[in-house]
Scaffold this motif. Structure first.
Motif, PDB file in Angstrom:
ATOM      1  N   THR A  80       0.768  -1.101  -0.058  1.00 34.55           N
ATOM      2  CA  THR A  80       0.061  -0.037  -0.012  1.00 34.55           C
ATOM      3  C   THR A  80       0.741   1.316  -0.002  1.00 34.55           C
ATOM      4  O   THR A  80       0.331   2.421   0.037  1.00 34.55           O
ATOM      5  N   SER A  81       2.049   1.103  -0.250  1.00 35.93           N
ATOM      6  CA  SER A  81       2.893   2.229  -0.514  1.00 35.93           C
ATOM      7  C   SER A  81       3.377   3.286   0.595  1.00 35.93           C
ATOM      8  O   SER A  81       3.587   4.432   0.196  1.00 35.93           O
ATOM      9  N   GLN A  82       3.218   3.045   1.797  1.00 33.14           N
ATOM     10  CA  GLN A  82       3.561   4.033   2.911  1.00 33.14           C
ATOM     11  C   GLN A  82       4.748   4.628   2.813  1.00 33.14           C
ATOM     12  O   GLN A  82       5.126   5.940   3.040  1.00 33.14           O
ATOM     13  N   LEU A  83       6.045   3.496   2.627  1.00 35.93           N
ATOM     14  CA  LEU A  83       7.225   4.084   2.519  1.00 35.93           C
ATOM     15  C   LEU A  83       7.473   4.884   1.392  1.00 35.93           C
ATOM     16  O   LEU A  83       8.475   5.849   1.595  1.00 35.93           O
ATOM     17  N   SER A  84       7.175   4.314   0.210  1.00 39.19           N
ATOM     18  CA  SER A  84       7.274   5.366  -0.978  1.00 39.19           C
ATOM     19  C   SER A  84       6.698   6.859  -0.625  1.00 39.19           C
ATOM     20  O   SER A  84       7.370   7.669  -1.283  1.00 39.19           O
ATOM     21  N   SER A  85       5.504   6.658  -0.133  1.00 45.12           N
ATOM     22  CA  SER A  85       5.023   8.139   0.093  1.00 45.12           C
ATOM     23  C   SER A  85       5.812   8.985   1.125  1.00 45.12           C
ATOM     24  O   SER A  85       6.054  10.045   0.776  1.00 45.12           O
ATOM     25  N   TYR A  86       6.217   8.256   2.216  1.00 39.24           N
ATOM     26  CA  TYR A  86       7.089   8.964   3.094  1.00 39.24           C
ATOM     27  C   TYR A  86       8.481   9.391   2.439  1.00 39.24           C
ATOM     28  O   TYR A  86       8.848  10.723   2.665  1.00 39.24           O
ATOM     29  N   LEU A  87       8.999   8.699   1.660  1.00 38.65           N
ATOM     30  CA  LEU A  87      10.435   9.139   0.785  1.00 38.65           C
ATOM     31  C   LEU A  87       9.968  10.175  -0.080  1.00 38.65           C
ATOM     32  O   LEU A  87      11.121  10.864  -0.379  1.00 38.65           O
ATOM     33  N   ALA A  88       8.838  10.420  -0.331  1.00 37.42           N
ATOM     34  CA  ALA A  88       8.453  11.326  -1.440  1.00 37.42           C
ATOM     35  C   ALA A  88       8.540  12.724  -0.935  1.00 37.42           C
ATOM     36  O   ALA A  88       8.645  13.736  -1.358  1.00 37.42           O
ATOM     37  N   ILE A  89       7.521  12.761   0.297  1.00 35.94           N
ATOM     38  CA  ILE A  89       7.270  13.852   1.008  1.00 35.94           C
ATOM     39  C   ILE A  89       8.356  15.004   1.398  1.00 35.94           C
ATOM     40  O   ILE A  89       9.402  14.414   1.995  1.00 35.94           O
ATOM     41  N   GLY A  90       8.269  16.083   0.627  1.00 30.79           N
ATOM     42  CA  GLY A  90       9.316  17.291   1.158  1.00 30.79           C
ATOM     43  C   GLY A  90      10.559  16.936   0.301  1.00 30.79           C
ATOM     44  O   GLY A  90      11.653  17.458   0.577  1.00 30.79           O
ATOM     45  N   THR A  91      10.405  15.940  -0.670  1.00 27.59           N
ATOM     46  CA  THR A  91      11.862  16.043  -1.561  1.00 27.59           C
ATOM     47  C   THR A  91      11.463  15.979  -3.140  1.00 27.59           C
ATOM     48  O   THR A  91      10.238  16.007  -3.481  1.00 27.59           O
TER      49      THR A  91
END
Length: 299
Positions: A80-91
């Motif tokens: 469900t891609s929580q890690l991907s979302s986290y790594l994307a936020i603010g970058t």
């Protein structure tokens, strides 16, 4: 998003890049996660809650600090891609969240859209299908995935091809030594069912008020149809045979993990590596599924 990293034709449908080729094992996994996407979201999850969870996770925070800007990152088996979302936020990194289960990716895509996260690309594909060009990613993350395939080593070699030289790969696998607690709990689950497992699984006790996450965890840990177990010696051989430099592991073969997982560790000897895995039985790693991580750098 650009299609220059792909070497196969795809369809862009409902915001998800779709490839159509899946083998029989992957189809079995797709069906398994269709009704219970993993790890799933809480009803009140927002960009801020995902950011808070990631910032409080040792591994996720290390990755985000190390790969800050203008990087391409692939998460293989993103669920469900929580890690991907986290790594994307603010970058301004381009994150590629790849998973064979469309229902899981759809949850991730809907979350990213509702929270205005625009630099995650959702890819519905099988890791064995060679959909990417070679040497395009700065980091490949693949945790909790290869042991759910019928050819973990082949899967490792396949995703490694997509990594740039001097890029990093992080793989997480179930450990044949310190997954013992989960194996015992699974036997109890099969005999006595859900009620007892809610009391004896430490992770379930920590999320006792979240029915969706509880259901997803039980489904993933105790009912999965495809699973293999691995150890340090095996993965060190994978690295050696494919020209990957060992950087670090969790648990560490040294007496204490250094503060930065991308800082070179000693790999120890066979005895120290066995002891690191044995004593992990009594750590949170042993309580929460028995997953170990290896970090490597492609030469």
């Amino acid at each position: 998003m650009t299609n220059t990293i792909f070497k196969k034709n795809f369809k862009l449908e409902d915001g998800i890049i779709k490839f159509k080729d899946f083998n029989e094992t992957t189809k079995k996994i797709q069906e398994f996660y269709k009704d219970e996407p993993f790890p799933n979201y809480r009803a009140d999850d927002t960009k801020q809650t995902i950011l808070n969870i990631g910032d409080n996770n040792f591994i996720a925070k290390q990755i985000k600090n190390f790969f800050q800007f203008n990087k391409k990152i692939l998460e293989v088996g993103s669920g469900t891609s929580q890690l991907s979302s986290y790594l994307a936020i603010g970058t301004n990194n381009q994150i590629f969240a790849m998973d064979p289960t469309l229902e899981s990716l759809t949850l991730g895509k809907n979350f990213s859209e509702s929270n205005n996260i625009k630099n995650v690309n959702f890819v519905n594909a099988d890791l064995f299908d060679d959909v990417y060009l070679e040497e395009v990613f700065d980091l490949v993350w693949c945790s909790g995935v290869l042991h759910h395939t019928n050819a973990p080593y082949l899967g490792f070699k396949n995703i490694l091809k997509t990594l740039k030289k001097e890029g990093y790969i992080i793989i997480g696998l179930y450990n044949k030594i310190f997954r013992i607690k989960t194996i015992i709990r699974r036997a109890i689950f099969k005999l006595f069912g859900k009620k007892i497992i809610l009391k004896i699984d430490p992770y379930l006790r920590s999320i006792k008020n979240d029915s969706k996450k509880i259901s997803a965890w039980i489904h993933d840990q105790y009912e999965h149809p495809v699973e293999s177990l691995h150890d340090f010696e095996e993965v060190l051989n994978w690295f050696k045979e494919n020209n990957v430099e060992f950087i670090s592991s969790i648990p560490s073969s040294e007496s204490k993990l250094k503060g930065n997982i991308f800082e070179k560790q000693k790999k120890g000897d066979k005895i120290s590596r066995f002891l690191a895995q044995f004593f992990a039985i009594f750590s949170p790693l042993g309580n929460e599924g028995g997953l170990f991580l290896f970090i490597g750098k492609k030469k």
